[in-house]
Design a protein around this motif. Structure first.
Motif, PDB file in Angstrom:
ATOM      1  N   PRO A 195       0.840  -1.199   0.000  1.00  0.00           N
ATOM      2  CA  PRO A 195       0.000   0.000   0.000  1.00  0.00           C
ATOM      3  C   PRO A 195       0.875   1.250   0.000  1.00  0.00           C
ATOM      4  O   PRO A 195       2.062   1.175   0.304  1.00  0.00           O
ATOM      5  N   SER A 196       0.294   2.378  -0.333  1.00  0.00           N
ATOM      6  CA  SER A 196       1.096   3.606  -0.396  1.00  0.00           C
ATOM      7  C   SER A 196       1.588   3.976   0.994  1.00  0.00           C
ATOM      8  O   SER A 196       0.958   3.651   1.995  1.00  0.00           O
ATOM      9  N   LYS A 197       2.724   4.625   1.048  1.00  0.00           N
ATOM     10  CA  LYS A 197       3.312   4.942   2.351  1.00  0.00           C
ATOM     11  C   LYS A 197       4.252   6.124   2.242  1.00  0.00           C
ATOM     12  O   LYS A 197       4.604   6.571   1.155  1.00  0.00           O
ATOM     13  N   THR A 198       4.674   6.631   3.390  1.00  0.00           N
ATOM     14  CA  THR A 198       5.654   7.710   3.416  1.00  0.00           C
ATOM     15  C   THR A 198       6.420   7.666   4.729  1.00  0.00           C
ATOM     16  O   THR A 198       5.899   7.196   5.743  1.00  0.00           O
ATOM     17  N   ALA A 199       7.658   8.134   4.686  1.00  0.00           N
ATOM     18  CA  ALA A 199       8.433   8.292   5.919  1.00  0.00           C
ATOM     19  C   ALA A 199       8.928   9.730   5.987  1.00  0.00           C
ATOM     20  O   ALA A 199       9.973  10.017   6.536  1.00  0.00           O
ATOM     21  N   ASP A 200       8.140  10.632   5.392  1.00  0.00           N
ATOM     22  CA  ASP A 200       8.598  12.010   5.254  1.00  0.00           C
ATOM     23  C   ASP A 200       8.546  12.814   6.547  1.00  0.00           C
ATOM     24  O   ASP A 200       9.127  13.883   6.631  1.00  0.00           O
ATOM     25  N   ILE A 201       7.816  12.322   7.549  1.00  0.00           N
ATOM     26  CA  ILE A 201       7.841  13.032   8.831  1.00  0.00           C
ATOM     27  C   ILE A 201       8.713  12.246   9.798  1.00  0.00           C
ATOM     28  O   ILE A 201       8.374  11.144  10.214  1.00  0.00           O
ATOM     29  N   GLN A 202       9.833  12.795  10.110  1.00  0.00           N
ATOM     30  CA  GLN A 202      10.783  12.233  11.074  1.00  0.00           C
ATOM     31  C   GLN A 202      11.059  10.747  10.853  1.00  0.00           C
ATOM     32  O   GLN A 202      11.139   9.967  11.787  1.00  0.00           O
ATOM     33  N   GLN A 203      11.167  10.355   9.600  1.00  0.00           N
ATOM     34  CA  GLN A 203      11.479   8.967   9.211  1.00  0.00           C
ATOM     35  C   GLN A 203      10.519   7.946   9.819  1.00  0.00           C
ATOM     36  O   GLN A 203      10.852   6.772   9.956  1.00  0.00           O
ATOM     37  N   THR A 204       9.333   8.401  10.205  1.00  0.00           N
ATOM     38  CA  THR A 204       8.367   7.480  10.784  1.00  0.00           C
ATOM     39  C   THR A 204       7.455   6.977   9.675  1.00  0.00           C
ATOM     40  O   THR A 204       6.822   7.770   8.977  1.00  0.00           O
ATOM     41  N   ALA A 206       4.421   5.704   7.720  1.00  0.00           N
ATOM     42  CA  ALA A 206       2.957   5.772   7.842  1.00  0.00           C
ATOM     43  C   ALA A 206       2.358   5.270   6.537  1.00  0.00           C
ATOM     44  O   ALA A 206       2.830   5.630   5.457  1.00  0.00           O
ATOM     45  N   TYR A 207       1.362   4.413   6.643  1.00  0.00           N
ATOM     46  CA  TYR A 207       0.729   3.855   5.443  1.00  0.00           C
ATOM     47  C   TYR A 207      -0.494   4.670   5.058  1.00  0.00           C
ATOM     48  O   TYR A 207      -1.084   5.363   5.882  1.00  0.00           O
ATOM     49  N   GLY A 208      -0.849   4.573   3.753  1.00  0.00           N
ATOM     50  CA  GLY A 208      -2.003   5.327   3.273  1.00  0.00           C
ATOM     51  C   GLY A 208      -1.660   6.779   3.055  1.00  0.00           C
ATOM     52  O   GLY A 208      -2.296   7.672   3.598  1.00  0.00           O
ATOM     53  N   ALA A 209      -0.624   7.021   2.248  1.00  0.00           N
ATOM     54  CA  ALA A 209      -0.248   8.413   1.965  1.00  0.00           C
ATOM     55  C   ALA A 209      -1.249   8.992   0.962  1.00  0.00           C
ATOM     56  O   ALA A 209      -2.246   9.586   1.367  1.00  0.00           O
ATOM     57  N   HIS A 210      -1.010   8.775  -0.326  1.00  0.00           N
ATOM     58  CA  HIS A 210      -1.980   9.306  -1.302  1.00  0.00           C
ATOM     59  C   HIS A 210      -2.711   8.211  -2.058  1.00  0.00           C
ATOM     60  O   HIS A 210      -3.754   8.438  -2.624  1.00  0.00           O
TER      61      HIS A 210
ATOM     62  N   ASP B 186       0.799   9.196  11.998  1.00  0.00           N
ATOM     63  CA  ASP B 186      -0.278   8.657  11.161  1.00  0.00           C
ATOM     64  C   ASP B 186      -1.352   9.714  10.927  1.00  0.00           C
ATOM     65  O   ASP B 186      -1.846   9.901   9.815  1.00  0.00           O
ATOM     66  N   ASN B 225       6.845   6.276  -3.286  1.00  0.00           N
ATOM     67  CA  ASN B 225       6.144   5.462  -2.304  1.00  0.00           C
ATOM     68  C   ASN B 225       4.731   5.943  -2.003  1.00  0.00           C
ATOM     69  O   ASN B 225       3.898   5.188  -1.546  1.00  0.00           O
ATOM     70  N   GLU B 226       4.495   7.213  -2.213  1.00  0.00           N
ATOM     71  CA  GLU B 226       3.266   7.810  -1.688  1.00  0.00           C
ATOM     72  C   GLU B 226       2.053   7.643  -2.595  1.00  0.00           C
ATOM     73  O   GLU B 226       0.925   7.606  -2.134  1.00  0.00           O
ATOM     74  N   TYR B 274       5.786   2.167  -5.684  1.00  0.00           N
ATOM     75  CA  TYR B 274       5.371   2.277  -7.079  1.00  0.00           C
ATOM     76  C   TYR B 274       6.561   2.496  -7.997  1.00  0.00           C
ATOM     77  O   TYR B 274       7.451   3.278  -7.694  1.00  0.00           O
TER      78      TYR B 274
END
Ligand code: SF4
Lengths: 223, 479
Positions: A195-204, A206-210, B186, B225-226, B274
């Motif tokens: 699933p989409s994800k990001t670690a853009d905030i403090q390398q944490t 999080a799934y469900g970005a966009h 989150d 990734n996003e 992706y």
């Protein structure tokens, strides 16, 4: 002279007297470290997918529609976006009609412009097929078509994908080669790994970005 | 300090910027943590050192081969993309590139642009250019969105908001988006998702970068990734991709080693969520995808780097960011102090070609030459040698031929040149050398206590009372 000619002129001038480097492509390096016995391919794919929060279930050519319905019920989702003219879209629609499952099916059968708002804000889940899978990286290969458009695998928060076990190959090199991608690509082709994800905030993480917040892969072991 | 957004730093003020950054403990903590994290992630992806070295050598050859036939590949790319229905534009300068984008914007009377991550658009300062002309550009990558809200520039090429911690983002969202203060990551990401979602389909144009442009098939490959990259390139009716002329590779299969090197080196991922391969606009029977796809190929100094066999290696870069993650200077001063779009080691070797050595004179020397960047670079760019080479170009006489880099001689000083000439004479003439050493030791009391910046943080060196030669002779004489 336009910009193109000027740029190319400069580059050509700089290369004068040089010879192009020959292609000594190292297939072995891209293939050997990433090979798996046939019986382990699906397990490897599931393990890699799982590591990035991609869910997967083993299934069969006749059993999957029930699993889709169960997955939706578990999540309290009452509607599903399908590609009605694909074989799997048809199979699922038939199944729902036959069993009378309490599920509203939405068909992606008109240009996105005509229903953008609904797609973006009132379509909780989608079901698509895949061209195959890649064991090494736990990737699905998506090859959108007029029947099954690009946004189906991107916009709804839950994306369910059907994957034929026989279409899982070892690595990207094998997949590209077997499917002769170099001969021609569709307007859009995708590798999707989780699933989409990001670690853009403090390398944490999080799934469900966009894109989808959840990816559920149903692996058809007998196909 | 780090919470106040100020005017973007300039590379010419590097020393002052660096001093300010070093005095900011929050910034240093954030970077230290982030770099340790990224180094660990990368290391975990390469358990087999042999595989890594072979793959780096392979990646280097793939890039070098592409550059060895760059003009031919660019023409092939242009032809294939055009056949696929993509409109290809060429720009020598950022002004030309911006004008091309603006023309497309005007053709569509576009008011709103959504952007996926693109460092080349940062190079162009596209947001600023279009903003001045009444067009809104909204960044959709979470990190880019955050730095845009702070009116800052990206601090890292892969992780733009790496200089901030969750508390700082929480405060920013609370202030700018009027949501309740929360440090729950989150929740923060969901706020970003909800805020941006509507913008994807309201946008008239989507802008993105390109990771690899494949000549063989006319394909633009993007990793992310996003999902914002897919959104930006799929939902709006028009997609404009902007990229540098060096991003082309020959064959589709060439991206396999590069992709593996890129994602493993950058974020320590076996692959990104992706991999988006775009080979054309929506066809008549398709139900989504942009009606129009444009590619803008930008030079902006790249052809200058290309002209020199050694400097050409700069263009191997696949923008993974590993060199900055492993750089002791970058880790301590952060990304903004460089005042350039590309910070860290890659920034130091590529920016002089974009802005000239006069504007970037302190960048090639902002290195301890520890060599870490060259060791981790997945395409084996010898960054330390290129830094040394740029240092040399910066002190060559401004008018000396041949001219390799714009701004040659930015640090040239007649006095320094004379000093080095004298040094050479001294060291190549034994009699003179001995005389000078003798004088140095006998007159050591005259050594000044302050000798420029050297004594800012150190005591001045004091010559010994007698030369090593003398001592050695005496010692041997005793035996
Ligand atoms: S110079 Fe090498 S390490 Fe640095 S960003 Fe480019 S490819 Fe990565």
């Amino acid at each position: 002279m336009n910009a193109k000619e000027r740029i190319l002129g400069k580059l050509r001038g700089s290369l004068q007297g040089t010879t192009p480097i020959v292609d000594d492509y190292d297939i072995e390096l891209l293939n050997e470290p990433w090979r798996y016995p046939p019986a382990e391919r699906v397990a490897r794919l599931r393990q890699m997918l799982g590591a990035v929060h991609g869910e997967s279930q083993l299934s069969s050519t006749t059993g999957w529609p029930m699993q889709v319905i169960e997955a939706l019920a578990q999540r309290n989702i009452g509607e599903l976006l399908i590609a009605p003219t694909t074989p799997h879209g048809q199979q699922f629609a038939d199944f729902v009609a036959r069993t009378g499952a309490p599920l509203r099916l939405k068909a992606y059968d008109r240009p996105v412009e005509e229903w953008k708002d609904e797609l973006f804000f009132r379509t909780p889940a989608s079901l698509t097929g895949t061209l195959g899978g890649i064991a090494a990286t736990g990737s699905l290969v998506l090859w959108p078509t007029p029947q099954e458009p690009r946004l189906m695998s991107l916009v709804p928060p839950l994306h369910m994908a059907l994957l034929k076990a026989s279409e899982v190959l070892d690595n990207l090199y094998q997949f590209m080669h077997a499917h002769r991608w170099a001969d021609g690509m569709p307007t859009n082709a995708l590798l999707v790994s989780g699933p989409s994800k990001t670690a853009d905030i403090q390398q944490t993480l999080a799934y469900g970005a966009h894109g989808p917040k959840e990816l559920l892969v149903l692996i058809l072991e007998d196909a | 300090m780090s919470d106040v957004a100020h005017a973007p730093a300039q590379p010419i003020a590097f020393k002052r910027n660096a001093r300010e950054a070093l005095a900011d403990p929050q910034l240093r903590r954030n970077f230290r943590g982030a770099m340790d994290f990224l180094m660990d992630k990368r290391r975990s992806q390469f358990p087999d050192g042999d595989e890594l070295e072979r793959l780096r050598a392979f990646g280097n050859r793939v890039r070098a081969r592409a550059l060895s036939k760059l003009p031919e590949l660019l023409e092939r790319l242009d032809a294939r993309l055009s056949r696929n229905g993509v409109k290809v534009h060429w720009a020598e300068t950022v002004d030309e590139a911006n004008a091309i984008v603006h023309r497309i914007v005007e053709q569509h009377a576009a008011k709103k642009i959504i952007k996926g991550k693109s460092m080349v658009s940062e190079e162009m300062e596209m947001n600023h250019y279009l903003g001045d002309r009444g067009v809104d550009c909204l960044e959709s990558d979470m990190g880019e969105f955050i730095v845009q809200l702070r009116a800052e520039k990206p601090a890292h090429i892969i992780m733009p908001a790496i200089h901030l911690n969750a508390g700082q983002v929480a405060q920013l969202f609370h202030d700018k988006l009027e949501v309740d203060y929360t440090e729950d990551v989150d929740r923060l990401i969901q706020i970003g998702r909800e805020t941006l979602r509507r913008n994807f389909f309201e946008a008239d144009i989507g802008v993105s970068g390109v990771n690899f442009a494949i000549a063989e098939t006319g394909t633009l490959l993007l990793v992310e990734n996003e999902g914002n990259g897919r959104m930006s390139t799929t939902v709006p009716p028009v997609h404009i991709a902007v990229t540098g002329i060096e991003k082309v590779v020959e064959n589709l299969r060439d991206v396999i080693p590069l992709l593996s090197l890129l994602t493993r080196s950058a974020t320590g991922q076996a692959i990104t969520t992706y991999v988006n391969m775009i080979s054309g606009p929506r066809k008549a029977d398709e139900l989504d995808g942009p009606q129009e796809v444009h590619l803008v190929l930008l030079d902006n100094g790249r052809s200058q780097a290309f002209a020199d066999g050694e400097l050409r290696q700069t263009l191997n870069c696949i923008r993974c960011g590993a060199c900055m993650n492993h750089c002791p200077v970058y880790t301590r001063i952060g990304g903004h102090a460089y005042g350039t779009v590309y910070p860290g080691p890659i920034g130091k070797i590529v920016t002089p070609h974009m802005l000239g050595l006069d504007a970037t004179r302190d960048l090639p020397t902002a290195s301890s030459m520890c060599g870490a960047c060259g060791e981790v670079c997945p395409v084996k760019i010898p960054i330390p040698s290129l830094l040394r080479r740029l240092r040399e170009e910066a002190v060559r006489a401004p008018a000396a031929a041949p001219q390799h880099v714009r701004g040659q001689g930015a640090k040239y000083s007649r006095k320094e040149t004379m000093v080095w000439k004298a040094w050479r004479t001294l060291n190549t003439s034994p009699a003179l050398y001995r005389a000078a050493l003798y004088a140095g030791t006998r007159l050591r009391a005259l050594m000044p206590a302050h000798i420029g910046p050297w004594t800012d943080h150190r005591s001045a060196p004091k010559p010994a009372a007698r030369t090593l030669h003398e001592l050695a002779r005496e010692h041997l004489g005793d035996q």
